[in-house]
Write a protein that holds these residues in place. Structure first.
Motif, PDB file in Angstrom:
ATOM      1  N   ILE A  65      -4.280  31.624  31.361  1.00  0.00           N
ATOM      2  CA  ILE A  65      -2.959  31.858  30.777  1.00  0.00           C
ATOM      3  C   ILE A  65      -2.947  33.211  30.067  1.00  0.00           C
ATOM      4  O   ILE A  65      -2.001  33.973  30.191  1.00  0.00           O
ATOM      5  CB  ILE A  65      -2.595  30.719  29.814  1.00  0.00           C
ATOM      6  N   SER A  66      -4.025  33.502  29.339  1.00  0.00           N
ATOM      7  CA  SER A  66      -4.149  34.816  28.711  1.00  0.00           C
ATOM      8  C   SER A  66      -5.608  35.061  28.374  1.00  0.00           C
ATOM      9  O   SER A  66      -6.460  34.192  28.546  1.00  0.00           O
ATOM     10  CB  SER A  66      -3.303  34.904  27.434  1.00  0.00           C
ATOM     11  N   MET A  67      -5.904  36.260  27.874  1.00  0.00           N
ATOM     12  CA  MET A  67      -7.244  36.604  27.396  1.00  0.00           C
ATOM     13  C   MET A  67      -7.380  36.343  25.898  1.00  0.00           C
ATOM     14  O   MET A  67      -8.442  36.574  25.322  1.00  0.00           O
ATOM     15  CB  MET A  67      -7.540  38.083  27.682  1.00  0.00           C
ATOM     16  N   ALA A 120     -10.200  25.209  28.874  1.00  0.00           N
ATOM     17  CA  ALA A 120     -11.087  26.027  29.691  1.00  0.00           C
ATOM     18  C   ALA A 120     -11.316  27.395  29.048  1.00  0.00           C
ATOM     19  O   ALA A 120     -12.434  27.937  29.064  1.00  0.00           O
ATOM     20  CB  ALA A 120     -10.514  26.190  31.093  1.00  0.00           C
ATOM     21  N   GLU A 121     -10.264  27.962  28.470  1.00  0.00           N
ATOM     22  CA  GLU A 121     -10.401  29.252  27.788  1.00  0.00           C
ATOM     23  C   GLU A 121     -11.257  29.131  26.526  1.00  0.00           C
ATOM     24  O   GLU A 121     -12.023  30.043  26.187  1.00  0.00           O
ATOM     25  CB  GLU A 121      -9.030  29.821  27.448  1.00  0.00           C
ATOM     26  N   LEU A 122     -11.145  28.001  25.827  1.00  0.00           N
ATOM     27  CA  LEU A 122     -11.990  27.773  24.652  1.00  0.00           C
ATOM     28  C   LEU A 122     -13.472  27.743  25.048  1.00  0.00           C
ATOM     29  O   LEU A 122     -14.322  28.318  24.349  1.00  0.00           O
ATOM     30  CB  LEU A 122     -11.622  26.442  23.992  1.00  0.00           C
ATOM     31  N   ALA A 153       0.068  29.486  21.815  1.00  0.00           N
ATOM     32  CA  ALA A 153       1.498  29.690  21.569  1.00  0.00           C
ATOM     33  C   ALA A 153       2.317  29.420  22.828  1.00  0.00           C
ATOM     34  O   ALA A 153       3.395  28.807  22.761  1.00  0.00           O
ATOM     35  CB  ALA A 153       1.746  31.114  21.078  1.00  0.00           C
ATOM     36  N   ALA A 154       1.808  29.845  23.982  1.00  0.00           N
ATOM     37  CA  ALA A 154       2.508  29.615  25.241  1.00  0.00           C
ATOM     38  C   ALA A 154       2.569  28.127  25.571  1.00  0.00           C
ATOM     39  O   ALA A 154       3.615  27.606  25.985  1.00  0.00           O
ATOM     40  CB  ALA A 154       1.814  30.379  26.370  1.00  0.00           C
ATOM     41  N   THR A 201      -2.511  39.203  34.264  1.00  0.00           N
ATOM     42  CA  THR A 201      -2.753  38.247  33.188  1.00  0.00           C
ATOM     43  C   THR A 201      -2.056  38.634  31.891  1.00  0.00           C
ATOM     44  O   THR A 201      -1.536  37.764  31.175  1.00  0.00           O
ATOM     45  CB  THR A 201      -4.257  38.088  32.949  1.00  0.00           C
ATOM     46  N   ASP A 202      -2.024  39.936  31.552  1.00  0.00           N
ATOM     47  CA  ASP A 202      -1.425  40.320  30.273  1.00  0.00           C
ATOM     48  C   ASP A 202       0.082  40.103  30.222  1.00  0.00           C
ATOM     49  O   ASP A 202       0.702  40.197  29.156  1.00  0.00           O
ATOM     50  CB  ASP A 202      -1.778  41.766  29.904  1.00  0.00           C
ATOM     51  N   SER A 203       0.688  39.778  31.371  1.00  0.00           N
ATOM     52  CA  SER A 203       2.122  39.476  31.393  1.00  0.00           C
ATOM     53  C   SER A 203       2.410  37.979  31.303  1.00  0.00           C
ATOM     54  O   SER A 203       3.569  37.579  31.124  1.00  0.00           O
ATOM     55  CB  SER A 203       2.759  40.027  32.678  1.00  0.00           C
ATOM     56  N   HIS A 204       1.392  37.156  31.404  1.00  0.00           N
ATOM     57  CA  HIS A 204       1.612  35.715  31.513  1.00  0.00           C
ATOM     58  C   HIS A 204       2.331  35.123  30.306  1.00  0.00           C
ATOM     59  O   HIS A 204       3.317  34.385  30.453  1.00  0.00           O
ATOM     60  CB  HIS A 204       0.279  34.981  31.714  1.00  0.00           C
TER      61      HIS A 204
END
Length: 345
Positions: A99-101, A314-316, A108-109, A76-79
């Protein structure tokens, strides 16, 4: 018709599953695979499938002029760095969840992909499950009326190992994030407020890393509907994946998938098989369908079925759930980013 050329970054379990599914599709070619730990075994795997190139360097995939789209299946930290580089190179992107943590990096991505005019699909494969898709179809056809209550049960058969728990991002970001996406998908609405309670009942190791293994999350949607999600890291009877949508005109339920539909009744009791035990069995066809639709979006120029904003939303929700557990109160989605800067989760 020109074949869609695919490059894969990250050749672990999920990367290989995507490769095998893609290779069975007409008009698609997996031409290059990158993995930091590429070795003879990976080369043999690639040779058996006619994949032309194996490399340890992800730049070889990103800079390959023949590659149309990149599957990001690495850690994940490379996504985000990979998404930014792929977007700059004009490659369409399929990225595993999350996408990220870091919600700011995710934003930004997403914006980089939009600015570059490339497609970004996030790997929320459960949307493509035949059961859940049917539930969504009933809603879209108006057979249930307005959705009032969304119930989701999501319980793993076994907890992950400690080394995974340590870096997973926690139950809400790692496991329940699928359910947060499913809740938006089934309700047809964004979430405006989250109230979550979590505890450690399965294994003390979760508490060691500030995580929980059992949780109930209540969602309030913009359309007024209410959602309830229950998660557990261990259901001793198998992989428990169920949903129910109750609406103004009726309700629909999607139950677990089983190895078969037989049931035996005797004087001692009534018996049937346990649910399918592993996510790769339960969602086998969903994995096929999600990559098929991604490839179709490239060919037709249509919007991917699960885009960067879906991943961001979903991350929110996951962030708001973590904050809610920490603070012991409901958290509005609109306040989550500000609170995240004030509270360590």
């Amino acid at each position: 018709m020109k074949k869609v050329q695919i490059g894969i970054i990250g050749a672990g379990r999920i990367g290989r599953i995507h490769a095998d599914n893609l290779l069975r599709m007409p008009g698609v070619e997996v031409s290059i695979v990158a993995d930091l730990f590429a070795n003879e075994e990976l080369q043999d795997w690639a040779d058996a499938r006619g994949i032309a190139q194996v490399t340890k360097n992800s730049d070889d995939v990103i800079n390959n002029p023949e590659v149309d789209a990149i599957f990001i299946c690495s850690l994940t930290d490379s996504h985000v760095p990979l998404i930014l580089a792929a977007a700059k190179a004009g490659k369409h992107i399929f990225c595993e969840k999350p996408i990220s943590m870091d919600i700011h990096q995710t934003k930004a991505a997403m914006e980089a992909a939009d600015a570059a005019g490339v497609k970004l699909q996030v790997g929320f494969n459960r949307r493509f499950d035949h059961n859940f898709k049917r539930v969504r179809d009933y809603l879209e056809q108006g057979q249930l009326g307005d959705p009032h209550i969304i119930k989701i049960t999501s319980r793993d058969p076994n907890p992950p190992q400690e080394h995974y728990i340590e870096k997973s991002g926690g139950l809400f970001m790692d496991m329940a994030i699928h359910d947060f996406d499913m809740a938006r998908y089934l309700s047809g609405s964004d979430v405006v407020e989250v109230f979550a309670r979590g505890t450690v009942l399965v294994d003390p190791v979760f508490g060691k890393y500030g995580d929980v293994d059992t949780a109930i999350t209540t969602l309030t949607f913009a359309n007024g509907a209410i959602g309830v999600i229950d998660n557990s890291r261990q259901a001793v009877y198998g992989y428990d994946q169920r949903v129910e949508v109750f609406g103004s005109k009726g309700s629909v339920t999607a139950n677990n998938d089983y190895p078969n539909t037989t049931e035996i009744s005797t004087a001692e009791g009534i018996y049937r098989d346990k649910p399918l035990h592993f996510f790769l069995e339960r969602y086998q066809e969903a994995y096929v369908e999600e990559v098929r639709m991604f490839v179709d979006s490239i060919r037709t120029g249509s919007k991917p079925p699960v885009d960067g904003n879906d991943g961001f939303q979903a991350e929110l929700i996951a962030l708001a759930a973590k904050l809610s557990v920490k603070l012991g109160k409901p958290v509005r989605i609109a306040d989550a980013l500000q609170l995240a800067g004030e509270v360590t989760v």
